[in-house]
Design a protein around this motif. Sequence first.
Motif, PDB file in Angstrom:
ATOM      1  N   ARG A  27      -3.420  -2.408   3.619  1.00 34.67           N
ATOM      2  CA  ARG A  27      -1.969  -2.563   3.620  1.00 34.67           C
ATOM      3  C   ARG A  27      -1.592  -3.862   2.914  1.00 34.67           C
ATOM      4  O   ARG A  27      -2.216  -4.904   3.126  1.00 34.67           O
ATOM      5  N   VAL A  28      -0.561  -3.793   2.088  1.00 34.26           N
ATOM      6  CA  VAL A  28       0.053  -4.976   1.500  1.00 34.26           C
ATOM      7  C   VAL A  28       1.515  -5.004   1.910  1.00 34.26           C
ATOM      8  O   VAL A  28       2.210  -3.984   1.829  1.00 34.26           O
ATOM      9  N   ASP A 107       7.310  10.247  -1.649  1.00 32.30           N
ATOM     10  CA  ASP A 107       6.832  10.499  -3.004  1.00 32.30           C
ATOM     11  C   ASP A 107       6.138   9.272  -3.579  1.00 32.30           C
ATOM     12  O   ASP A 107       5.091   9.367  -4.218  1.00 32.30           O
ATOM     13  N   GLU A 108       6.738   8.106  -3.381  1.00 29.14           N
ATOM     14  CA  GLU A 108       6.176   6.857  -3.902  1.00 29.14           C
ATOM     15  C   GLU A 108       5.207   6.211  -2.912  1.00 29.14           C
ATOM     16  O   GLU A 108       4.557   5.216  -3.208  1.00 29.14           O
ATOM     17  N   ASN A 109       5.163   6.740  -1.699  1.00 26.44           N
ATOM     18  CA  ASN A 109       4.224   6.278  -0.669  1.00 26.44           C
ATOM     19  C   ASN A 109       4.432   4.804  -0.311  1.00 26.44           C
ATOM     20  O   ASN A 109       3.500   4.008  -0.300  1.00 26.44           O
ATOM     21  N   PHE A 110       5.695   4.454   0.006  1.00 25.51           N
ATOM     22  CA  PHE A 110       5.984   3.111   0.481  1.00 25.51           C
ATOM     23  C   PHE A 110       7.130   3.163   1.487  1.00 25.51           C
ATOM     24  O   PHE A 110       7.865   4.148   1.567  1.00 25.51           O
ATOM     25  N   GLN A 123       6.278  -2.478   2.201  1.00 24.70           N
ATOM     26  CA  GLN A 123       4.950  -2.148   2.728  1.00 24.70           C
ATOM     27  C   GLN A 123       4.350  -0.967   1.984  1.00 24.70           C
ATOM     28  O   GLN A 123       4.993   0.078   1.833  1.00 24.70           O
ATOM     29  N   VAL A 124       3.120  -1.146   1.529  1.00 27.02           N
ATOM     30  CA  VAL A 124       2.355  -0.069   0.898  1.00 27.02           C
ATOM     31  C   VAL A 124       1.014   0.037   1.612  1.00 27.02           C
ATOM     32  O   VAL A 124       0.341  -0.967   1.832  1.00 27.02           O
ATOM     33  N   ILE A 125       0.633   1.253   1.986  1.00 29.07           N
ATOM     34  CA  ILE A 125      -0.646   1.504   2.642  1.00 29.07           C
ATOM     35  C   ILE A 125      -1.431   2.516   1.818  1.00 29.07           C
ATOM     36  O   ILE A 125      -0.891   3.559   1.435  1.00 29.07           O
ATOM     37  N   CYS A 126      -2.694   2.209   1.543  1.00 26.67           N
ATOM     38  CA  CYS A 126      -3.579   3.109   0.793  1.00 26.67           C
ATOM     39  C   CYS A 126      -4.822   3.405   1.629  1.00 26.67           C
ATOM     40  O   CYS A 126      -5.252   2.571   2.427  1.00 26.67           O
ATOM     41  N   ALA A 138       3.190  -2.380  -4.491  1.00 29.91           N
ATOM     42  CA  ALA A 138       4.187  -3.206  -3.807  1.00 29.91           C
ATOM     43  C   ALA A 138       4.910  -4.111  -4.791  1.00 29.91           C
ATOM     44  O   ALA A 138       6.129  -4.310  -4.699  1.00 29.91           O
ATOM     45  N   ASP A 139       4.185  -4.679  -5.754  1.00 29.39           N
ATOM     46  CA  ASP A 139       4.785  -5.571  -6.745  1.00 29.39           C
ATOM     47  C   ASP A 139       5.777  -4.828  -7.631  1.00 29.39           C
ATOM     48  O   ASP A 139       6.840  -5.357  -7.985  1.00 29.39           O
ATOM     49  N   ARG A 140       5.462  -3.593  -7.953  1.00 32.56           N
ATOM     50  CA  ARG A 140       6.367  -2.763  -8.755  1.00 32.56           C
ATOM     51  C   ARG A 140       7.676  -2.515  -8.006  1.00 32.56           C
ATOM     52  O   ARG A 140       8.774  -2.611  -8.577  1.00 32.56           O
TER      53      ARG A 140
END
Length: 351
Positions: A27-28, A107-110, A123-126, A138-140
């Motif tokens: 996670r970021v 769709d963007e997964n955030f 928050q982005v989780i992969c 996340a930076d995008r």
Amino acid sequence: MVFDELYRHGGFWSTTGPQGDVVLSTRVRLARNLATVPFPHKQDEPEQTIVKSVSYRFVHESEINRNALFVEVSSLDAHDRRFLRERNIITSEMEQSPRSFVIINQDENFVIMVNEEDHFRIQVICPGLQVLECYRNADRIDSEMNRYVSYAFSDDMGYLTACPSNVGTGLRASAMLHLPALTHMRSIPDVVRAMKDHGSDLKATAGDGGKTVGCMYIVQNRASLGKSEADILEGTDGAASMLIDMENEARDDYVSQYRSLLEDRVWRSFGTVRYARILNYLDCMEHLSNIRLGVVLSIIKKLELQKINDLMVNVQWSHLQKRAGLVFSNTQECDAFRADYVRSEFAYGDL
């Protein structure tokens, strides 16, 4: 309904990413704030309206946010709020807050948590260990949001945040790891010290009463100020890699020194979930943890990790209610349904 669709939609746990036998997810999170509005705990109603309107505009005008949901958390009933918290879409603080919102984009997964501790937390989780990939996404999103929001930023301090520990980059990078061998070999205190020496924190995922849930731990950077994004990402990736090596070494020791005890632990857990009529959450997670280790070590040969990962999410209270299509009247009713559900997932031929 929206949350029924979220329930059916697979998340980060439904696929196995790099180093997925140990690392469930990465996670970021980026903390950002408006330059001219007080932090959430100091806001009055007009200031809250400003944050809401900026978020609403971002959702409806930004190309990156097509098919996004803007959800006012306080407008949801307790069951849907708990469901979002169980899915790591909101925090426990947001679950209780009267002023928080969340932007969800499958769709963007955030997700973007609005008015948690800061105005915005991207928050982005992969799945698996993907620190750099999470940060790039996340930076995008952060760059796109910056088109709509003037961030609170100091040339000397960096991004300004409600908590001093997030000042600077505003970046928290973390990984969730399954460390059963280190746990059962009672090595976790030594591992915690090693992580501190590395500049990272290792914390157990705690349930009711503070008990560790299913040998799950989170490692993350300790500070945001005085370090670059690259330093933080490299540090978290290095800490997670160290933990992977430690866990794999502990698994080898566990197998070589205590194989009979290990196999007994795994198969006792398998027998319990296959035949139990009542399963509380913590016991269920402990059994699934043992079974997951058994799958990784090929003690159990006909199960996929993805199946266990799915169960570890779906045995939570609100997820079970979505599956049952009803609201449980008490804990025993939930525990009985959990046992029925897990038993049905393991009710097939000999393994």
